[in-house]
Design an enzyme around this catalytic site. Structure first.
Site, PDB file in Angstrom:
ATOM      1  N   ASP A   1       0.897  -1.116   0.101  1.00  0.00           N
ATOM      2  CA  ASP A   1       0.121   0.077   0.124  1.00  0.00           C
ATOM      3  C   ASP A   1       0.817   1.205  -0.023  1.00  0.00           C
ATOM      4  O   ASP A   1       1.887   1.297   0.796  1.00  0.00           O
ATOM      5  CB  ASP A   1      -0.836   0.237   1.214  1.00  0.00           C
TER       6      ASP A   1
ATOM      7  N   ASP B   1      -3.325   4.426  -2.423  1.00  0.00           N
ATOM      8  CA  ASP B   1      -4.257   5.231  -1.541  1.00  0.00           C
ATOM      9  C   ASP B   1      -4.421   6.543  -2.211  1.00  0.00           C
ATOM     10  O   ASP B   1      -3.672   7.329  -2.471  1.00  0.00           O
ATOM     11  CB  ASP B   1      -3.646   5.415  -0.226  1.00  0.00           C
TER      12      ASP B   1
ATOM     13  N   GLU C   1      -6.292   3.965  -6.017  1.00  0.00           N
ATOM     14  CA  GLU C   1      -7.488   4.007  -5.575  1.00  0.00           C
ATOM     15  C   GLU C   1      -8.129   5.497  -5.938  1.00  0.00           C
ATOM     16  O   GLU C   1      -7.374   6.484  -5.614  1.00  0.00           O
ATOM     17  CB  GLU C   1      -7.727   3.877  -3.978  1.00  0.00           C
TER      18      GLU C   1
ATOM     19  N   HIS D   1     -11.312  -3.230   3.026  1.00  0.00           N
ATOM     20  CA  HIS D   1     -10.994  -2.767   4.499  1.00  0.00           C
ATOM     21  C   HIS D   1     -12.011  -1.769   4.752  1.00  0.00           C
ATOM     22  O   HIS D   1     -12.174  -1.112   5.851  1.00  0.00           O
ATOM     23  CB  HIS D   1      -9.783  -2.578   4.918  1.00  0.00           C
ATOM     24  N   ASP D   2     -12.643  -1.127   3.835  1.00  0.00           N
ATOM     25  CA  ASP D   2     -13.458   0.311   3.933  1.00  0.00           C
ATOM     26  C   ASP D   2     -14.790  -0.170   3.808  1.00  0.00           C
ATOM     27  O   ASP D   2     -15.608   0.687   3.799  1.00  0.00           O
ATOM     28  CB  ASP D   2     -12.840   1.276   2.834  1.00  0.00           C
TER      29      ASP D   2
HETATM   30  C1  NOJ Z   1      -8.471   5.197   1.708  1.00  0.00           C
HETATM   31  C2  NOJ Z   1      -8.050   4.032   2.624  1.00  0.00           C
HETATM   32  O1  NOJ Z   1      -8.458   2.778   1.877  1.00  0.00           O
HETATM   33  C3  NOJ Z   1      -8.692   4.275   3.890  1.00  0.00           C
HETATM   34  O2  NOJ Z   1      -8.528   2.790   4.875  1.00  0.00           O
HETATM   35  C4  NOJ Z   1      -8.124   5.503   4.320  1.00  0.00           C
HETATM   36  O3  NOJ Z   1      -8.699   5.554   5.686  1.00  0.00           O
HETATM   37  C5  NOJ Z   1      -8.135   6.641   3.725  1.00  0.00           C
HETATM   38  N1  NOJ Z   1      -7.844   6.134   2.287  1.00  0.00           N
HETATM   39  C6  NOJ Z   1      -7.043   7.726   4.204  1.00  0.00           C
HETATM   40  O4  NOJ Z   1      -5.900   6.995   3.810  1.00  0.00           O
END
Ligand code: NOJ
Length: 555
Positions: free
Chosen positions: A101, A202, A258, A331-332
């Site tokens: 990551d 990210d 992302e 994970h989000d």
């Molecule tokens: C996206 C990540 O997937 C998430 O888990 C994170 O809180 C935010 N970006 C900030 O880095």
């Protein structure tokens, strides 16, 4: 049709590990690198090609590692750099690649650059971050952070505000400053020289900000939206092209960005087949289908017709131009089976397999989030004290304390959408704490671990695990699954998701019943076709049983 350019990462299946919740080897209640090493055999049995490792760098953990204080060191909770090197070596021995990551939109406020930057206006690191004077004694503009509250924090030392799109412990880096880009690219090259196999980047779509920093439209009654000024900003493609030139093009990497707020047109630039930026991106349209007056916080479920419209559109539009990534959770996000399938006792297994079929037969690189291969479900915590996620806790206070939402409604939204649903410990067996730790887990285990766990799944030939294993084997064996073009079928159906994949005269037919009712469908009644996989042993001609999925190949 132009011939698709082949690449190893187009043929791969990725498994995302959230290290904090995967496996704890030393009894401190937190997953770690040695815990991952201990389960490489399991991952090899599943058959995945690549691990995407959520951040393992040094971090004070305001946002579980997405707040990095040292990019060239490992978080104490997770182990040491020697452990990392061993993980890389052992993973490679298992024929598994490691994708790191990369969190470079922001750092932790405890990163040495920020400590310097905030110390004085003249400090050489001042311009590594985004500092602004206040306006009329208030913040420089009305932007709200993704994690609640203003996106600006006043620093008493110099009386100026710094920008943080996420928590105030995650100050945004100033990519306009060429020194920041030099630092980031050096660091990336350093990891590449270690032998890693790629980067998941990210919120990479947010690294370029509109430099006039105007007020944003107010949507939730509290703050203005920053999205129009920070997502897909004016110089983002220039920065990624520079990154590509100075880092990515020197190695054979998997890169996935992302891309919050990305449109299909933007995606064609980020993930263009010309290889000038990234390999692929994560888009969000299919996981943002339902939103309410306070954004993502709602208990509404997505409708099949909306889900299909979005997924099919990405399939059609990127064809021959850019490459898709395929995911249902991470994970989000809440657990896929709880959100898109049916996590009741009766239908959990069959609907988890159906969702997997629907996704893994599409064109693009599929991602499996840890536990998805077991059909792990949302945890549905009913007390705020059980939550650990900064976003969920902040949102609860922001909307409940201001009287915008009732506490019981907000709890329901957290149960449906909250990120901690994905972060409960991996369920390895039916022993205490699901075999995740001998200590006290940092977040409670889902009580259904006695039934849903890896040990039980490995022992059961009909488990969700073995179904994923078969899907992965099929992808590895049949080029049509990787490279075939996509053609949607029954695109008005309220209950069935069906499509063809086409390659060199072969036709793959995929049908998925998204309901708990039997449906009429004769797409699989082809006597000349060979059945590749199904979640039901017996096929009823002309019918699809509840959540039935079936894939046939006509050669
Ligand atoms: C996206 C990540 O997937 C998430 O888990 C994170 O809180 C935010 N970006 C900030 O880095």
């Amino acid at each position: 049709m132009t011939e698709e350019k082949k690449a190893w990462w187009k043929e791969a299946v990725i498994y995302q590990i959230y290290p904090r919740s995967f496996a704890d080897s030393n009894g401190d209640g937190i997953g770690d690198l040695n815990g991952i090493i201990a389960h490489l055999d399991y991952l090899q049995t599943l058959g995945i090609d690549v691990i995407w490792l959520s951040p393992v760098y040094k971090s004070p953990n305001d946002d579980n590692g997405y707040d990095i204080s040292d990019y060239r060191n490992i978080m104490d909770d997770f182990g040491t750099m020697e452990d990392f090197d061993r993980l890389l070596l052992e993973a490679h021995r298992h024929n598994i690649k490691i994708v790191m990551d990369l969190v470079v939109n922001h750092t932790s406020d405890e990163h040495a650059w920020f400590v310097e930057s905030r110390s004085s206006k003249e400090n050489p690191y001042r311009d590594y971050y985004i500092w602004k004077e206040g306006k009329d004694g208030k913040e420089p503009n009305n932007w709200g952070s993704w994690f609640g509250g203003s996106a600006w924090e006043k620093d008493e030392r110099t009386g100026m505000y710094y920008l943080h799109c996420f928590s105030k412990k995650q100050p945004d880096l100033n990519w306009e400053n060429p020194k920041v880009r030099d630092e980031v690219f050096d660091m990336m090259n350093w990891w590449c020289e270690k032998g890693i196999d790629g980067f998941r980047m990210d919120v990479i779509s947010m690294i370029s900000k509109v430099q006039s920093f105007p007020d944003g439209p107010v949507e939730d009654g509290l703050y203005g939206s920053l999205a129009p000024y920070v997502c897909n900003g004016p110089r983002v493609h220039e920065y990624l092209k520079e990154m590509n030139k100075r880092v990515l093009s020197h190695y054979d990497l998997l890169t996935v960005g992302e891309a919050s707020g990305v449109t299909i047109d933007e995606a064609k630039k980020y993930a263009n087949n010309d290889g000038s930026e990234l390999g692929m991106i994560f888009q969000f349209e299919h996981v943002n289908l339902v939103s309410g007056p306070i954004g993502k916080w709602t208990d509404q479920k997505p409708q099949l017709k909306d889900f299909r419209r979005v997924m099919n559109q990405w399939q059609y539009e990127l064809e021959g131009k850019a490459w898709n990534s395929l995911y249902l959770d991470n994970h989000d996000q809440p657990r896929a089976v709880s959100r898109f399938g049916n996590d009741s006792k009766e239908y959990r297994v069959v609907s988890a397999k159906m969702l997997a079929t629907c996704l893994h037969m599409m064109k693009g690189t599929p991602y499996i989030y840890q536990g998805e291969e077991l059909g792990m479900t949302n945890v549905y915590f009913d007390k705020l004290e059980d939550y650990r996620d900064i976003e969920s806790i902040n949102a609860f206070h922001q909307y409940v304390d201001s009287g915008i939402v009732k506490a019981e409604d907000m709890m329901r939204y957290l149960q449906e959408i909250g990120r901690d649903n994905a972060r409960t410990p991996m369920q390895w067996d039916d022993s205490k704490n699901a075999g995740f730790t001998d200590g006290t887990p940092w977040i409670n285990v889902n009580p259904n671990y006695t039934e849903i766990n890896a040990k039980a799944a490995l022992a059961d030939p009909d488990s969700v695990f073995h179904y994923y294993q078969k899907l992965i084997r099929l992808r590895h064996a049949l080029p049509i699954i990787v490279y075939g073009t996509f053609q949607g079928l029954l695109e008005d159906s309220e209950s069935i998701y069906a499509y063809h994949r086409l390659l060199d005269g072969q036709i793959l037919t995929v049908v998925c019943n998204f309901t708990d009712h039997e449906q009429n469908c004769n797409l699989c009644d082809d006597p000349d076709a060979k059945e590749l996989i199904s979640n039901y042993k017996v096929y009823k001609a002309g019918k699809l049983q509840p959540y039935e999925a079936r894939v046939i190949l006509h050669e």
